[in-house]
Design a protein around this motif. Structure first.
Motif, short mmCIF file in Angstrom:
data_model
loop_
_atom_site.label_atom_id
_atom_site.label_comp_id
_atom_site.label_asym_id
_atom_site.label_seq_id
_atom_site.Cartn_x
_atom_site.Cartn_y
_atom_site.Cartn_z
N GLN A 24 39.90 37.15 39.82
CA GLN A 24 41.34 37.17 40.00
C GLN A 24 41.75 36.38 41.25
N GLY A 25 41.04 35.25 41.44
CA GLY A 25 41.38 34.36 42.56
C GLY A 25 41.20 34.99 43.93
N GLY A 26 40.44 36.07 44.03
CA GLY A 26 40.21 36.72 45.31
C GLY A 26 41.26 37.75 45.69
N LYS A 27 42.08 38.15 44.72
CA LYS A 27 43.07 39.20 45.00
C LYS A 27 42.35 40.51 45.33
N PRO A 28 43.03 41.45 46.01
CA PRO A 28 42.38 42.67 46.45
C PRO A 28 42.02 43.66 45.32
N THR A 29 42.58 43.45 44.12
CA THR A 29 42.30 44.37 43.01
C THR A 29 41.62 43.63 41.87
N GLU A 52 27.59 27.62 40.33
CA GLU A 52 27.18 26.25 40.01
C GLU A 52 28.27 25.53 39.23
N VAL A 53 28.96 26.25 38.37
CA VAL A 53 30.00 25.64 37.54
C VAL A 53 31.39 25.75 38.19
N TRP A 54 31.60 26.77 39.02
CA TRP A 54 32.91 26.96 39.67
C TRP A 54 32.70 27.45 41.10
N PRO A 55 32.43 26.51 42.03
CA PRO A 55 32.13 26.88 43.42
C PRO A 55 33.24 27.66 44.12
N ALA A 56 34.46 27.62 43.62
CA ALA A 56 35.57 28.34 44.24
C ALA A 56 35.35 29.85 44.24
N TYR A 57 34.44 30.37 43.39
CA TYR A 57 34.19 31.81 43.40
C TYR A 57 33.77 32.28 44.79
N CYS A 58 33.00 31.48 45.51
CA CYS A 58 32.59 31.86 46.88
C CYS A 58 33.81 31.97 47.79
N ASP A 59 34.76 31.05 47.63
CA ASP A 59 35.99 31.11 48.42
C ASP A 59 36.79 32.36 48.06
N TYR A 60 36.84 32.69 46.77
CA TYR A 60 37.57 33.88 46.33
C TYR A 60 36.95 35.13 46.96
#
Length: 143
Positions: free
Chosen positions: A68-73, A117-125
């Motif tokens: 969820q893009g790094g949202k708190p829930t 590997e396919v979506w590195p933004a998960y680490c940022d989230y």
């Protein structure tokens, strides 16, 4: 029962294109980034709800991330799966029933790396939230 698609504009359009073309358009969302359609039963409403999610195959299973893009829930689809683990999945033209489970500590690390590997933004989230973002395994059911 009618399916309610994601109310998020671009996701809704993506789902419609995916469904209308049998996955010919929309399965590969961006170069090398593939999506599936996940339909869950609303835990409160009982209505069928569909969204599009990035996935990676893992053997016969499909792996998705409840970021969820790094949202708190947690996202609604994840909470729906916690209440009822059975879901309908569409991968390209193939539609099937799957049973969802949250990856355990031992396998989560491996699957988290696979998804990053396919979506590195998960680490940022993950950095944006205190919750551990769940990694979900969709296991196709036989029959």
């Amino acid at each position: 029962m009618a399916v309610k698609d994601s109310p998020t504009g671009w996701v809704n359009k993506h789902i419609q294109t995916y469904v209308e073309t049998g996955g010919a358009e929309g399965h590969e969302w961006r170069p090398g980034v593939f999506t599936l359609l996940l339909t869950t039963k609303g835990r409160k409403s009982g209505e069928l709800r569909r969204t599009a999610l990035i996935y990676q195959p893992d053997g016969d299973d499909y792996v998705i991330v409840a970021s969820q893009g790094g949202k708190p829930t947690h996202p609604s689809w994840y909470l729906n799966l916690e209440a009822d683990a059975e879901a309908e999945v569409q991968v390209g033209p193939e539609v099937f029933t799957a049973r969802a489970r949250t990856a355990g500590p031992g396998e989560r690390d491996r699957l988290w790396k696979l998804m990053n590997e396919v979506w590195p933004a998960y680490c940022d989230y993950q950095k944006k939230t205190d919750r551990e973002i769940p990694v979900v395994v969709l296991e196709p059911t036989k029959g």
